[in-house]
Design a protein around this motif. Structure first.
Motif, short mmCIF file in Angstrom:
data_model
loop_
_atom_site.label_atom_id
_atom_site.label_comp_id
_atom_site.label_asym_id
_atom_site.label_seq_id
_atom_site.Cartn_x
_atom_site.Cartn_y
_atom_site.Cartn_z
N LEU A 140 -7.23 55.88 -6.67
CA LEU A 140 -6.26 56.88 -6.40
C LEU A 140 -4.95 56.39 -5.74
CD1 LEU A 140 -8.96 58.97 -4.49
CD2 LEU A 140 -8.13 59.60 -6.60
N ARG A 141 -4.92 55.28 -5.43
CA ARG A 141 -3.64 54.79 -4.99
C ARG A 141 -2.68 54.48 -5.99
NH1 ARG A 141 -6.32 51.56 -1.20
NH2 ARG A 141 -5.40 49.63 -2.28
N THR A 142 -3.31 54.51 -7.33
CA THR A 142 -2.59 54.47 -8.58
C THR A 142 -2.36 55.76 -9.29
OG1 THR A 142 -3.61 52.15 -8.67
CG2 THR A 142 -2.49 53.37 -10.59
N VAL A 143 -3.13 56.29 -9.14
CA VAL A 143 -3.08 57.72 -9.83
C VAL A 143 -2.18 58.81 -9.26
CG1 VAL A 143 -4.25 59.87 -10.72
CG2 VAL A 143 -5.24 57.35 -11.03
N PHE A 144 -2.18 59.04 -7.88
CA PHE A 144 -1.73 59.79 -7.13
C PHE A 144 -0.17 59.67 -7.10
CE2 PHE A 144 -5.16 62.31 -5.89
CZ PHE A 144 -4.66 63.22 -4.98
N PRO A 145 0.21 58.58 -6.89
CA PRO A 145 1.91 58.36 -6.74
C PRO A 145 2.35 58.29 -8.24
CG PRO A 145 0.62 56.50 -5.54
CD PRO A 145 -0.59 57.34 -6.18
N GLU A 200 -12.35 65.24 15.43
CA GLU A 200 -12.68 64.20 16.35
C GLU A 200 -13.33 64.40 17.58
OE1 GLU A 200 -8.41 63.61 17.38
OE2 GLU A 200 -7.92 62.34 15.49
N THR A 201 -13.66 65.79 18.10
CA THR A 201 -14.21 66.09 19.11
C THR A 201 -15.56 66.01 18.98
OG1 THR A 201 -12.53 67.46 20.14
CG2 THR A 201 -14.65 67.83 20.84
N MET A 202 -16.04 66.56 17.51
CA MET A 202 -17.23 66.31 17.10
C MET A 202 -17.70 65.20 16.49
SD MET A 202 -17.54 70.26 15.31
CE MET A 202 -19.23 70.19 15.23
N GLY A 203 -16.81 64.03 16.43
CA GLY A 203 -17.23 62.75 15.93
C GLY A 203 -17.52 62.62 14.27
N LEU A 204 -16.39 63.50 13.84
CA LEU A 204 -16.62 63.74 12.06
C LEU A 204 -15.60 63.34 11.49
CD1 LEU A 204 -18.57 67.16 12.16
CD2 LEU A 204 -19.58 64.87 11.70
N GLU A 205 -14.52 62.46 12.05
CA GLU A 205 -13.35 62.03 11.44
C GLU A 205 -13.69 60.99 10.76
OE1 GLU A 205 -9.01 62.70 10.54
OE2 GLU A 205 -10.89 63.89 11.41
N ASP A 206 -13.95 61.13 9.29
CA ASP A 206 -14.42 60.04 8.59
C ASP A 206 -13.06 59.24 7.78
OD1 ASP A 206 -15.42 58.46 6.50
OD2 ASP A 206 -16.97 59.63 5.89
N THR A 207 -13.02 57.98 8.26
CA THR A 207 -11.64 57.58 7.94
C THR A 207 -11.83 56.31 6.65
OG1 THR A 207 -12.07 55.57 9.71
CG2 THR A 207 -10.73 57.72 10.21
N ARG A 208 -13.09 56.31 6.06
CA ARG A 208 -13.26 55.41 5.02
C ARG A 208 -12.44 55.80 3.61
NH1 ARG A 208 -18.98 56.62 3.12
NH2 ARG A 208 -18.21 58.82 3.72
N ARG A 209 -12.16 54.41 3.02
CA ARG A 209 -11.48 54.89 1.80
C ARG A 209 -12.34 55.41 0.66
NH1 ARG A 209 -6.14 52.91 1.40
NH2 ARG A 209 -5.74 51.04 3.11
N VAL A 210 -11.71 56.16 -0.53
CA VAL A 210 -12.60 56.48 -1.34
C VAL A 210 -12.10 56.19 -2.57
CG1 VAL A 210 -13.34 58.65 0.02
CG2 VAL A 210 -11.34 58.84 -1.53
#
Length: 210
Positions: A140-145, A200-210
């Motif tokens: 995605l870092r190739t396609v989006f830019p 963030e309050t619910m602990g659902l901020e997923d910071t993984r790369r996809v």
């Protein structure tokens, strides 16, 4: 403007994000992104895909999922997610990526306000690096830019967003388009902040790369 009015009505009941109104606003906004031409095609496709992920759950339980926080709680309490490792597809992952997309677009649209600002292509790439790239894998870092690099000069881009011919973009028409974009990003600011705080309050901020 209908899109701005839709987003302005998303925060309701004190300080809650109304799911139905948010989905309606994002659907209306999708039309604007689709008018942005081939350079925003990936952004539009991504937004539509994530909207569908949220709509699947909302259509099943519209009352229980009335607010963003209750929508997220349905999935969290069911054990669908592993902490902040979100299942994909799910409503939570859809909402996460819609928010990131709107944050990206907000910075891009802000850059168009000044006629002496960055070229929209450069502004888009800067915003991409800030809001999306940290969570994109190599592909995605190739396609989006590559897609964003096709964004045309400011006047051409504004005419596309305004759904008019470039020849019809005079000072008054440009002012109207910029007024709408300014109203849109101003409406988004408190919404995006509340949206992120909810995750963030619910602990659902997923910071993984996809």
């Amino acid at each position: 403007d209908d899109v701005v009015r839709c987003f302005a009505s998303v925060i309701q009941d004190g300080n809650q994000i109304d799911t139905s109104q948010l989905l309606k606003a994002c659907r209306a906004h999708l039309v604007l992104i689709q008018s942005g031409g081939s350079a925003l095609r990936l952004v539009a496709k991504d937004l539509e895909s994530n909207l569908q992920k949220v709509e699947i759950l909302f259509k099943k339980s519209p009352r229980e999922a009335k607010h963003l926080i209750s929508l997220l709680e349905i999935e969290r309490s069911s054990g669908l997610h592993d902490g902040n490792i979100l299942k994909d597809p799910s409503a939570a992952i859809g909402m996460l990526w819609i928010r990131r997309s709107l944050s990206f677009q907000s910075d891009l649209f802000d850059s168009l306000i000044s006629s002496r600002g960055q070229h929209p292509k450069d502004a888009a790439l800067d915003s991409y690096q800030k809001h999306l790239s940290p969570y994109h894998g190599w592909m995605l870092r190739t396609v989006f830019p590559a897609s964003l690099s096709q964004i045309p000069a400011r006047e051409t881009f504004l005419s596309k967003l305004g759904d008019i011919e470039i020849e019809d973009l005079d000072h008054n028409t440009e002012s109207k388009i910029l007024k709408k974009l300014t109203a849109l990003t101003s409406t988004w600011e408190p919404l995006l902040a509340l949206w992120k705080d909810t995750f963030e309050t619910m602990g659902l901020e997923d910071t993984r790369r996809v």
